[in-house]
Design a protein around this motif. Structure first.
Motif, PDB file in Angstrom:
ATOM      1  N   CYS A 192       0.851  -1.188   0.000  1.00  0.00           N
ATOM      2  CA  CYS A 192       0.000   0.000   0.000  1.00  0.00           C
ATOM      3  C   CYS A 192       0.889   1.241   0.000  1.00  0.00           C
ATOM      4  O   CYS A 192       1.205   1.780   1.042  1.00  0.00           O
ATOM      5  CB  CYS A 192      -0.885  -0.028   1.239  1.00  0.00           C
ATOM      6  SG  CYS A 192      -2.041   1.315   1.303  1.00  0.00           S
ATOM      7  N   TRP A 204     -11.289   0.045  -0.837  1.00  0.00           N
ATOM      8  CA  TRP A 204     -10.575  -0.563  -1.956  1.00  0.00           C
ATOM      9  C   TRP A 204      -9.356   0.276  -2.292  1.00  0.00           C
ATOM     10  O   TRP A 204      -9.411   1.509  -2.281  1.00  0.00           O
ATOM     11  CB  TRP A 204     -11.488  -0.642  -3.169  1.00  0.00           C
ATOM     12  CG  TRP A 204     -12.746  -1.393  -2.877  1.00  0.00           C
ATOM     13  CD1 TRP A 204     -13.885  -0.904  -2.296  1.00  0.00           C
ATOM     14  CD2 TRP A 204     -12.990  -2.764  -3.113  1.00  0.00           C
ATOM     15  NE1 TRP A 204     -14.809  -1.898  -2.162  1.00  0.00           N
ATOM     16  CE2 TRP A 204     -14.297  -3.046  -2.662  1.00  0.00           C
ATOM     17  CE3 TRP A 204     -12.231  -3.787  -3.677  1.00  0.00           C
ATOM     18  CZ2 TRP A 204     -14.851  -4.300  -2.752  1.00  0.00           C
ATOM     19  CZ3 TRP A 204     -12.797  -5.044  -3.769  1.00  0.00           C
ATOM     20  CH2 TRP A 204     -14.088  -5.297  -3.306  1.00  0.00           C
ATOM     21  N   ARG A 238      -5.602   0.418  -4.832  1.00  0.00           N
ATOM     22  CA  ARG A 238      -4.846  -0.114  -5.960  1.00  0.00           C
ATOM     23  C   ARG A 238      -3.458  -0.460  -5.469  1.00  0.00           C
ATOM     24  O   ARG A 238      -2.838   0.294  -4.729  1.00  0.00           O
ATOM     25  CB  ARG A 238      -4.751   0.912  -7.070  1.00  0.00           C
ATOM     26  CG  ARG A 238      -6.070   1.091  -7.767  1.00  0.00           C
ATOM     27  CD  ARG A 238      -5.849   1.812  -9.029  1.00  0.00           C
ATOM     28  NE  ARG A 238      -6.187   0.871 -10.077  1.00  0.00           N
ATOM     29  CZ  ARG A 238      -6.499   1.242 -11.286  1.00  0.00           C
ATOM     30  NH1 ARG A 238      -6.474   2.509 -11.609  1.00  0.00           N
ATOM     31  NH2 ARG A 238      -6.821   0.357 -12.194  1.00  0.00           N
ATOM     32  N   ARG A 247       0.434  -1.018  -6.277  1.00  0.00           N
ATOM     33  CA  ARG A 247       1.403  -0.534  -7.252  1.00  0.00           C
ATOM     34  C   ARG A 247       1.717  -1.624  -8.268  1.00  0.00           C
ATOM     35  O   ARG A 247       2.012  -2.759  -7.926  1.00  0.00           O
ATOM     36  CB  ARG A 247       2.686  -0.113  -6.550  1.00  0.00           C
ATOM     37  CG  ARG A 247       3.719   0.492  -7.490  1.00  0.00           C
ATOM     38  CD  ARG A 247       5.011   0.832  -6.783  1.00  0.00           C
ATOM     39  NE  ARG A 247       4.753   1.786  -5.715  1.00  0.00           N
ATOM     40  CZ  ARG A 247       5.386   1.790  -4.552  1.00  0.00           C
ATOM     41  NH1 ARG A 247       6.315   0.900  -4.292  1.00  0.00           N
ATOM     42  NH2 ARG A 247       5.112   2.681  -3.644  1.00  0.00           N
ATOM     43  N   GLU A 256      -0.359  -3.014 -10.376  1.00  0.00           N
ATOM     44  CA  GLU A 256      -1.510  -3.847 -10.738  1.00  0.00           C
ATOM     45  C   GLU A 256      -2.621  -2.966 -11.293  1.00  0.00           C
ATOM     46  O   GLU A 256      -2.711  -1.788 -10.986  1.00  0.00           O
ATOM     47  CB  GLU A 256      -2.010  -4.638  -9.532  1.00  0.00           C
ATOM     48  CG  GLU A 256      -1.012  -5.675  -9.065  1.00  0.00           C
ATOM     49  CD  GLU A 256      -1.598  -6.566  -7.985  1.00  0.00           C
ATOM     50  OE1 GLU A 256      -2.831  -6.661  -7.875  1.00  0.00           O
ATOM     51  OE2 GLU A 256      -0.801  -7.160  -7.249  1.00  0.00           O
ATOM     52  N   ASP A 257      -3.494  -3.583 -12.055  1.00  0.00           N
ATOM     53  CA  ASP A 257      -4.567  -2.852 -12.716  1.00  0.00           C
ATOM     54  C   ASP A 257      -5.919  -2.978 -12.025  1.00  0.00           C
ATOM     55  O   ASP A 257      -6.906  -2.491 -12.528  1.00  0.00           O
ATOM     56  CB  ASP A 257      -4.709  -3.375 -14.148  1.00  0.00           C
ATOM     57  CG  ASP A 257      -4.635  -2.262 -15.168  1.00  0.00           C
ATOM     58  OD1 ASP A 257      -4.433  -1.115 -14.767  1.00  0.00           O
ATOM     59  OD2 ASP A 257      -4.806  -2.563 -16.358  1.00  0.00           O
ATOM     60  N   SER A 258      -5.973  -3.637 -10.889  1.00  0.00           N
ATOM     61  CA  SER A 258      -7.257  -3.873 -10.243  1.00  0.00           C
ATOM     62  C   SER A 258      -7.265  -3.297  -8.834  1.00  0.00           C
ATOM     63  O   SER A 258      -6.238  -2.901  -8.296  1.00  0.00           O
ATOM     64  CB  SER A 258      -7.549  -5.376 -10.205  1.00  0.00           C
ATOM     65  OG  SER A 258      -6.537  -6.040  -9.477  1.00  0.00           O
ATOM     66  N   TYR A 259      -8.460  -3.249  -8.253  1.00  0.00           N
ATOM     67  CA  TYR A 259      -8.619  -2.804  -6.878  1.00  0.00           C
ATOM     68  C   TYR A 259      -8.637  -4.005  -5.946  1.00  0.00           C
ATOM     69  O   TYR A 259      -9.091  -5.077  -6.311  1.00  0.00           O
ATOM     70  CB  TYR A 259      -9.928  -2.030  -6.723  1.00  0.00           C
ATOM     71  CG  TYR A 259      -9.889  -0.696  -7.391  1.00  0.00           C
ATOM     72  CD1 TYR A 259     -10.403  -0.528  -8.664  1.00  0.00           C
ATOM     73  CD2 TYR A 259      -9.331   0.393  -6.759  1.00  0.00           C
ATOM     74  CE1 TYR A 259     -10.354   0.708  -9.295  1.00  0.00           C
ATOM     75  CE2 TYR A 259      -9.293   1.630  -7.374  1.00  0.00           C
ATOM     76  CZ  TYR A 259      -9.801   1.782  -8.637  1.00  0.00           C
ATOM     77  OH  TYR A 259      -9.754   3.001  -9.244  1.00  0.00           O
ATOM     78  N   HIS A 260      -8.162  -3.806  -4.728  1.00  0.00           N
ATOM     79  CA  HIS A 260      -8.116  -4.866  -3.727  1.00  0.00           C
ATOM     80  C   HIS A 260      -8.837  -4.391  -2.475  1.00  0.00           C
ATOM     81  O   HIS A 260      -8.601  -3.276  -2.010  1.00  0.00           O
ATOM     82  CB  HIS A 260      -6.669  -5.222  -3.387  1.00  0.00           C
ATOM     83  CG  HIS A 260      -5.918  -5.750  -4.554  1.00  0.00           C
ATOM     84  ND1 HIS A 260      -5.878  -7.083  -4.863  1.00  0.00           N
ATOM     85  CD2 HIS A 260      -5.208  -5.119  -5.523  1.00  0.00           C
ATOM     86  CE1 HIS A 260      -5.168  -7.253  -5.964  1.00  0.00           C
ATOM     87  NE2 HIS A 260      -4.749  -6.083  -6.380  1.00  0.00           N
TER      88      HIS A 260
END
Length: 104
Positions: A10, A60, A62, A64, A66-70
């Motif tokens: 994060c 949510w 992002r 670093r 990556e193209d998706s939300y977590h």
């Protein structure tokens, strides 16, 4: 999770762990004021109102690279969730068409 692990997953949140210099509304206000983003007229209000009060139990982020939300859940990852609530970064509060694990 330690501060180094949090920074790795994060970006920017490593200084916002509770119990460190960044884990409070006042510490966030200090960082924003030093960066010129918070005027003295707003500082007292910003310090008294905890941003965490307005966040849902699941936020949510992002990661670093990556193209998706977590998802980060208040119950599943309380330290990480709390750190995000006092960090100077955008937090997404709703994502459409998601499938997450039940414990998130």
């Amino acid at each position: 999770m330690n501060a180094e692990g949090l920074r790795a997953t994060c970006p920017g949140a490593g200084t916002a762990l509770p119990g460190t210099s960044g884990g409070s509304p006042a510490a966030l206000a200090d960082r924003l004021a030093r960066a010129g983003h918070l005027t003295s007229a707003w500082r007292d209000t910003f310090t008294r109102v905890d941003r965490a009060w307005f966040l849902p139990d699941r936020v949510w982020i992002r990661i670093r690279g990556e193209d998706s939300y977590h998802p980060v859940g208040r119950t599943a990852e309380p330290t990480r969730w709390h750190a995000l609530s006092h960090d100077d970064q955008a937090i997404v509060t709703h994502v459409e068409d998601t499938q997450v694990k039940a414990n998130q």
